[in-house]
Design a protein around this motif. Sequence first.
Motif, PDB file in Angstrom:
ATOM      1  N   ASP A 126       0.498  -6.240   3.391  1.00  0.00           N
ATOM      2  CA  ASP A 126       0.458  -6.789   2.042  1.00  0.00           C
ATOM      3  C   ASP A 126       1.207  -8.109   2.073  1.00  0.00           C
ATOM      4  O   ASP A 126       2.407  -8.137   2.380  1.00  0.00           O
ATOM      5  CB  ASP A 126       1.107  -5.830   1.041  1.00  0.00           C
ATOM      6  CG  ASP A 126       0.295  -4.547   0.890  1.00  0.00           C
ATOM      7  OD1 ASP A 126      -0.942  -4.653   0.772  1.00  0.00           O
ATOM      8  OD2 ASP A 126       0.897  -3.464   0.906  1.00  0.00           O
ATOM      9  N   SER A 127       0.524  -9.197   1.774  1.00  0.00           N
ATOM     10  CA  SER A 127       1.132 -10.522   1.830  1.00  0.00           C
ATOM     11  C   SER A 127       2.168 -10.701   0.735  1.00  0.00           C
ATOM     12  O   SER A 127       2.185  -9.971  -0.257  1.00  0.00           O
ATOM     13  CB  SER A 127       0.059 -11.604   1.704  1.00  0.00           C
ATOM     14  OG  SER A 127      -0.826 -11.557   2.796  1.00  0.00           O
ATOM     15  N   SER A 128       3.013 -11.704   0.929  1.00  0.00           N
ATOM     16  CA  SER A 128       4.036 -12.013  -0.060  1.00  0.00           C
ATOM     17  C   SER A 128       3.995 -13.509  -0.365  1.00  0.00           C
ATOM     18  O   SER A 128       3.147 -14.236   0.137  1.00  0.00           O
ATOM     19  CB  SER A 128       5.421 -11.608   0.459  1.00  0.00           C
ATOM     20  OG  SER A 128       5.704 -12.269   1.676  1.00  0.00           O
ATOM     21  N   ASN A 129       4.917 -13.943  -1.209  1.00  0.00           N
ATOM     22  CA  ASN A 129       5.038 -15.346  -1.611  1.00  0.00           C
ATOM     23  C   ASN A 129       3.722 -15.852  -2.212  1.00  0.00           C
ATOM     24  O   ASN A 129       3.134 -15.174  -3.037  1.00  0.00           O
ATOM     25  CB  ASN A 129       5.520 -16.203  -0.446  1.00  0.00           C
ATOM     26  CG  ASN A 129       6.870 -15.736   0.071  1.00  0.00           C
ATOM     27  OD1 ASN A 129       7.751 -15.425  -0.722  1.00  0.00           O
ATOM     28  ND2 ASN A 129       7.029 -15.663   1.376  1.00  0.00           N
ATOM     29  N   ALA A 130       3.252 -16.999  -1.785  1.00  0.00           N
ATOM     30  CA  ALA A 130       2.053 -17.601  -2.376  1.00  0.00           C
ATOM     31  C   ALA A 130       0.804 -16.749  -2.176  1.00  0.00           C
ATOM     32  O   ALA A 130      -0.129 -16.797  -2.974  1.00  0.00           O
ATOM     33  CB  ALA A 130       1.821 -18.996  -1.801  1.00  0.00           C
ATOM     34  N   SER A 131       0.778 -15.930  -1.118  1.00  0.00           N
ATOM     35  CA  SER A 131      -0.382 -15.080  -0.837  1.00  0.00           C
ATOM     36  C   SER A 131      -0.239 -13.667  -1.400  1.00  0.00           C
ATOM     37  O   SER A 131      -1.080 -12.806  -1.111  1.00  0.00           O
ATOM     38  CB  SER A 131      -0.622 -14.994   0.675  1.00  0.00           C
ATOM     39  OG  SER A 131      -1.089 -16.224   1.172  1.00  0.00           O
ATOM     40  N   GLU A 132       0.778 -13.416  -2.199  1.00  0.00           N
ATOM     41  CA  GLU A 132       0.940 -12.088  -2.784  1.00  0.00           C
ATOM     42  C   GLU A 132      -0.327 -11.689  -3.522  1.00  0.00           C
ATOM     43  O   GLU A 132      -0.946 -12.497  -4.208  1.00  0.00           O
ATOM     44  CB  GLU A 132       2.118 -12.078  -3.763  1.00  0.00           C
ATOM     45  CG  GLU A 132       2.417 -10.713  -4.327  1.00  0.00           C
ATOM     46  CD  GLU A 132       3.622 -10.705  -5.251  1.00  0.00           C
ATOM     47  OE1 GLU A 132       3.771  -9.733  -5.988  1.00  0.00           O
ATOM     48  OE2 GLU A 132       4.393 -11.690  -5.242  1.00  0.00           O
ATOM     49  N   GLY A 133      -0.721 -10.437  -3.348  1.00  0.00           N
ATOM     50  CA  GLY A 133      -1.977  -9.937  -3.902  1.00  0.00           C
ATOM     51  C   GLY A 133      -3.039  -9.755  -2.833  1.00  0.00           C
ATOM     52  O   GLY A 133      -4.076  -9.152  -3.063  1.00  0.00           O
ATOM     53  N   GLN A 134      -2.771 -10.290  -1.661  1.00  0.00           N
ATOM     54  CA  GLN A 134      -3.709 -10.209  -0.540  1.00  0.00           C
ATOM     55  C   GLN A 134      -3.291  -9.094   0.418  1.00  0.00           C
ATOM     56  O   GLN A 134      -2.120  -8.906   0.685  1.00  0.00           O
ATOM     57  CB  GLN A 134      -3.704 -11.538   0.214  1.00  0.00           C
ATOM     58  CG  GLN A 134      -4.508 -11.537   1.499  1.00  0.00           C
ATOM     59  CD  GLN A 134      -4.440 -12.874   2.187  1.00  0.00           C
ATOM     60  OE1 GLN A 134      -5.202 -13.766   1.857  1.00  0.00           O
ATOM     61  NE2 GLN A 134      -3.510 -13.034   3.114  1.00  0.00           N
ATOM     62  N   ARG A 135      -4.277  -8.374   0.936  1.00  0.00           N
ATOM     63  CA  ARG A 135      -4.060  -7.347   1.955  1.00  0.00           C
ATOM     64  C   ARG A 135      -4.941  -7.724   3.138  1.00  0.00           C
ATOM     65  O   ARG A 135      -6.107  -8.108   2.966  1.00  0.00           O
ATOM     66  CB  ARG A 135      -4.434  -5.981   1.394  1.00  0.00           C
ATOM     67  CG  ARG A 135      -4.071  -4.802   2.264  1.00  0.00           C
ATOM     68  CD  ARG A 135      -4.133  -3.516   1.413  1.00  0.00           C
ATOM     69  NE  ARG A 135      -3.942  -2.326   2.181  1.00  0.00           N
ATOM     70  CZ  ARG A 135      -2.763  -1.866   2.615  1.00  0.00           C
ATOM     71  NH1 ARG A 135      -1.667  -2.527   2.337  1.00  0.00           N
ATOM     72  NH2 ARG A 135      -2.687  -0.751   3.307  1.00  0.00           N
ATOM     73  N   TRP A 136      -4.389  -7.604   4.346  1.00  0.00           N
ATOM     74  CA  TRP A 136      -5.139  -8.020   5.525  1.00  0.00           C
ATOM     75  C   TRP A 136      -4.751  -7.206   6.752  1.00  0.00           C
ATOM     76  O   TRP A 136      -3.669  -6.606   6.794  1.00  0.00           O
ATOM     77  CB  TRP A 136      -4.946  -9.505   5.803  1.00  0.00           C
ATOM     78  CG  TRP A 136      -3.511  -9.880   6.095  1.00  0.00           C
ATOM     79  CD1 TRP A 136      -2.557 -10.238   5.183  1.00  0.00           C
ATOM     80  CD2 TRP A 136      -2.869  -9.908   7.371  1.00  0.00           C
ATOM     81  NE1 TRP A 136      -1.370 -10.486   5.815  1.00  0.00           N
ATOM     82  CE2 TRP A 136      -1.531 -10.293   7.161  1.00  0.00           C
ATOM     83  CE3 TRP A 136      -3.294  -9.649   8.667  1.00  0.00           C
ATOM     84  CZ2 TRP A 136      -0.624 -10.431   8.204  1.00  0.00           C
ATOM     85  CZ3 TRP A 136      -2.385  -9.771   9.707  1.00  0.00           C
ATOM     86  CH2 TRP A 136      -1.066 -10.176   9.473  1.00  0.00           C
ATOM     87  N   VAL A 137      -5.637  -7.227   7.752  1.00  0.00           N
ATOM     88  CA  VAL A 137      -5.366  -6.654   9.068  1.00  0.00           C
ATOM     89  C   VAL A 137      -6.274  -7.352  10.074  1.00  0.00           C
ATOM     90  O   VAL A 137      -7.411  -7.709   9.752  1.00  0.00           O
ATOM     91  CB  VAL A 137      -5.579  -5.119   9.091  1.00  0.00           C
ATOM     92  CG1 VAL A 137      -7.053  -4.746   8.973  1.00  0.00           C
ATOM     93  CG2 VAL A 137      -4.937  -4.482  10.305  1.00  0.00           C
ATOM     94  N   TYR A 138      -5.753  -7.581  11.277  1.00  0.00           N
ATOM     95  CA  TYR A 138      -6.558  -8.136  12.358  1.00  0.00           C
ATOM     96  C   TYR A 138      -7.282  -7.007  13.083  1.00  0.00           C
ATOM     97  O   TYR A 138      -6.795  -5.888  13.152  1.00  0.00           O
ATOM     98  CB  TYR A 138      -5.673  -8.872  13.359  1.00  0.00           C
ATOM     99  CG  TYR A 138      -5.424 -10.323  13.044  1.00  0.00           C
ATOM    100  CD1 TYR A 138      -5.250 -10.775  11.747  1.00  0.00           C
ATOM    101  CD2 TYR A 138      -5.338 -11.256  14.064  1.00  0.00           C
ATOM    102  CE1 TYR A 138      -5.017 -12.104  11.468  1.00  0.00           C
ATOM    103  CE2 TYR A 138      -5.092 -12.586  13.796  1.00  0.00           C
ATOM    104  CZ  TYR A 138      -4.940 -13.003  12.505  1.00  0.00           C
ATOM    105  OH  TYR A 138      -4.708 -14.320  12.252  1.00  0.00           O
ATOM    106  N   PHE A 139      -8.452  -7.352  13.642  1.00  0.00           N
ATOM    107  CA  PHE A 139      -9.181  -6.431  14.503  1.00  0.00           C
ATOM    108  C   PHE A 139      -9.888  -7.239  15.569  1.00  0.00           C
ATOM    109  O   PHE A 139      -9.946  -8.469  15.494  1.00  0.00           O
ATOM    110  CB  PHE A 139     -10.147  -5.549  13.695  1.00  0.00           C
ATOM    111  CG  PHE A 139     -11.237  -6.272  12.952  1.00  0.00           C
ATOM    112  CD1 PHE A 139     -12.518  -6.359  13.480  1.00  0.00           C
ATOM    113  CD2 PHE A 139     -11.001  -6.836  11.699  1.00  0.00           C
ATOM    114  CE1 PHE A 139     -13.539  -6.998  12.784  1.00  0.00           C
ATOM    115  CE2 PHE A 139     -12.011  -7.475  10.998  1.00  0.00           C
ATOM    116  CZ  PHE A 139     -13.286  -7.552  11.549  1.00  0.00           C
ATOM    117  N   LEU A 140     -10.380  -6.566  16.597  1.00  0.00           N
ATOM    118  CA  LEU A 140     -11.017  -7.252  17.719  1.00  0.00           C
ATOM    119  C   LEU A 140     -12.480  -6.863  17.836  1.00  0.00           C
ATOM    120  O   LEU A 140     -12.843  -5.691  17.644  1.00  0.00           O
ATOM    121  CB  LEU A 140     -10.317  -6.894  19.035  1.00  0.00           C
ATOM    122  CG  LEU A 140      -8.851  -7.280  19.160  1.00  0.00           C
ATOM    123  CD1 LEU A 140      -8.309  -6.810  20.512  1.00  0.00           C
ATOM    124  CD2 LEU A 140      -8.641  -8.768  18.994  1.00  0.00           C
ATOM    125  N   SER A 141     -13.304  -7.847  18.187  1.00  0.00           N
ATOM    126  CA  SER A 141     -14.693  -7.542  18.536  1.00  0.00           C
ATOM    127  C   SER A 141     -14.679  -6.777  19.854  1.00  0.00           C
ATOM    128  O   SER A 141     -13.644  -6.655  20.514  1.00  0.00           O
ATOM    129  CB  SER A 141     -15.489  -8.837  18.690  1.00  0.00           C
ATOM    130  OG  SER A 141     -15.089  -9.505  19.882  1.00  0.00           O
TER     131      SER A 141
END
Length: 175
Positions: A127-142
């Motif tokens: 869960d992002s914070s600061n200016a990107s708060e509200g965003q959820r992300w995760v990396y994945f690989l092909s």
Amino acid sequence: MRGLPGLRGMEHIGFTVPDLEEADDFFVNVIGCERVYSLGPYVRDDDWMATNLNVHPRTTIPELRFYRCGHGSNFEIFQYDAADGQAPQPRNSDIGGHHLAFYVDDFEAGLQHLRDHGVRILGEPTDSSNASEGQRWVYFLSRWGMQLELVSYPNGKAYERDAPVLLWNPKDPAA
């Protein structure tokens, strides 16, 4: 004059994969892109490849394919036969390192879809914070190790409250 005259936006992102059929299967069946058309082969016996693409002049392109991925930029996916060999997949920290981020409306459903297809997820969702708060992300690989990201911010990001310019958003591509 500042910037390119008449700039409208990103038309496509091009990248090279080790196996075009494997990449096609991944981007069509796992991610959900649509293949639009193919070109190639490109084989030259002059210096065109070096002059125009900055690769070894005897490098060939057996095929390249164009894809549309939802409301985002088009993809141009290449498979090269590099006459002078190929470097490994760069990490994000390497010069030329990169990742492609795919926006989804429902983060948990998207994450489960990736897991259901045996995709390698890197770490836990953030869960992002600061200016990107509200965003959820995760990396994945092909399957071949290309770095990708799953991202969602259905209620917007914190910076949007008072920003004079907003980042382009695939939820509202015309805005």
